[in-house]
Design an enzyme around this catalytic site. Structure first.
Site, PDB file in Angstrom:
ATOM      1  N   GLY A  67       0.891  -1.249  -0.001  1.00 46.58           N
ATOM      2  CA  GLY A  67      -0.049   0.034  -0.061  1.00 46.58           C
ATOM      3  C   GLY A  67       0.865   1.272   0.025  1.00 46.58           C
ATOM      4  CG  ASP A  68       3.302   4.754   1.601  1.00 44.60           C
ATOM      5  OD1 ASP A  68       3.866   5.109   0.791  1.00 44.60           O
ATOM      6  OD2 ASP A  68       3.759   5.315   2.790  1.00 44.60           O
ATOM      7  CG  PHE A  69       6.944  -1.621  -1.698  1.00 41.45           C
ATOM      8  CD1 PHE A  69       6.846  -2.329  -0.582  1.00 41.45           C
ATOM      9  CD2 PHE A  69       7.690  -1.621  -2.939  1.00 41.45           C
ATOM     10  CE1 PHE A  69       8.064  -3.123  -0.452  1.00 41.45           C
ATOM     11  CE2 PHE A  69       8.802  -2.561  -2.662  1.00 41.45           C
ATOM     12  CZ  PHE A  69       9.083  -3.277  -1.428  1.00 41.45           C
ATOM     13  CG  ASN A  70       8.015   5.109   0.543  1.00 37.33           C
ATOM     14  OD1 ASN A  70       9.008   5.328   1.143  1.00 37.33           O
ATOM     15  ND2 ASN A  70       6.963   5.134   1.031  1.00 37.33           N
TER      16      ASN A  70
ATOM     17  CG  ASN B  19       7.496   2.984   4.081  1.00 39.76           C
ATOM     18  OD1 ASN B  19       7.910   3.547   4.977  1.00 39.76           O
ATOM     19  ND2 ASN B  19       6.303   3.400   3.481  1.00 39.76           N
TER      20      ASN B  19
END
Length: 332
Positions: A223-226, A229
């Site tokens: 969902g927020d795979f930057n 992270n």
């Protein structure tokens, strides 16, 4: 599901410093990003008033020894911890909001395969005790070529996607959330009149509605795979943190990674590099590069209208310009 700003987690001292040997520290200094962000709204201020009591209660009940908080996180208070057995961990206490609801169920589903382990969870107080990554270097800062960082991260995503999906109701569905986003971005376009290309905005809304329904499979997405992270760890070379998990199309996930590993749009002509990188990641993941690009267009348009709604119209215009390039590459 509303967006929450992303801020990298970094300790007050150097990586590797003992966070428990500081002579004294303020657990809730004004300089913490979470204090500044949460102070802007009544609900945030009310939560900040409760936060010291929540931390004390969890600290005592779970028998934790806490160090100075990490300088990061826009809606969470995060600090290194040690349990009664001396095991290193991290305590995370999050402002209650929709995106945070899935973090514990997602971590439980992954069970340490690609993400940090969940040790304990207090749902009422939004508190999680999770595995600590050591040395904790962010993937974006790793001394590796961009292609190698992309390959490492894509392999981690593949591990996350292998987890069985939790029972219905524990995680939201990408299809539901993206349908809401499509309606919201169209409303923002009408209300804000930011001067964005209406055809591109409509394309983004259409993709948000159609892509989830045409997925060949459903997985637990991060969902927020930057790159911020993904942290270097001792148990495994790299582990994911800070997820906003949902169930749905795996192709939803790679956009932040491909956008932030470095900036391909700084090149005079980013198209060859974008083709190369999307092909690389798609090959590792077993996905269609054109579908990854289509999701990048959808999410880029949604983020552009989010920016416009937060007085960042120029940032939104930049995101739309990038989405236009990706739409052309994907043949949309």
């Amino acid at each position: 599901m509303a967006h929450t700003p992303h801020t990298q987690l970094t300790p007050h001292g150097r990586q590797g410093d003992d966070p428990f040997n500081s002579p004294s520290y303020d657990r809730f200094p004004d300089r913490l990003p979470v204090v500044g962000t949460m102070s802007r709204t009544p609900s945030g201020r009310a939560w900040l008033d409760r936060l010291p009591g929540i931390v004390r209660e969890i600290e005592e009940r779970w028998e934790l020894r806490l160090g100075a908080p990490f300088h990061g996180g826009s809606c969470s208070w995060v600090a290194p911890a040690e349990g009664p057995d001396g095991e290193p961990a991290v305590l995370k206490v999050t402002w209650p909001h929709r995106e945070a609801d899935g973090e514990a169920p997602g971590l439980h589903a992954w069970d340490g395969n690609g993400a940090v382990r969940l040790h304990r969870w207090d749902r009422e107080h939004g508190a999680l005790l999770i595995e600590r990554c050591d040395p904790g270097t962010e993937l974006g800062d790793a001394p590796l070529p961009p292609a190698e960082r992309l390959t490492v991260a894509a392999g981690l995503l593949r591990d996350l996607w292998a987890a069985p999906t939790p029972p219905d109701g524990r995680l939201e569905h990408v299809e539901t959330v993206c349908a809401e986003w499509a309606d919201l971005l169209q409303d923002r376009m009408i209300r804000l009149r930011p001067g964005y290309d209406p055809g591109l905005v409509e394309l983004g809304a259409d993709l948000l509605r159609k892509l989830p329904a045409t997925a060949a499979r459903e997985v637990v997405v991060h969902g927020d795979f930057n790159p911020g992270n993904v942290l270097a760890s001792g148990r495994r070379p790299w582990l994911a943190i800070d997820p906003k998990p949902m169930v749905g199309d795996p192709a939803y996930d790679p956009w932040p990674l491909l956008t932030q590993i470095d900036d391909p749009f700084e090149h005079p002509d980013p198209r060859p590099l974008l083709r190369e990188r999307y092909a690389l990641v798609a090959d590792v993941l077993g996905e269609d590069p054109a579908r990854l690009m289509a999701w990048a267009v959808a999410r880029g348009v949604e983020s552009a209208l989010w920016c416009a709604d937060h007085d960042e119209v120029e940032d939104g215009a930049e995101l739309l310009a990038e989405a236009q390039v990706l739409a052309e590459l994907a043949g949309l």
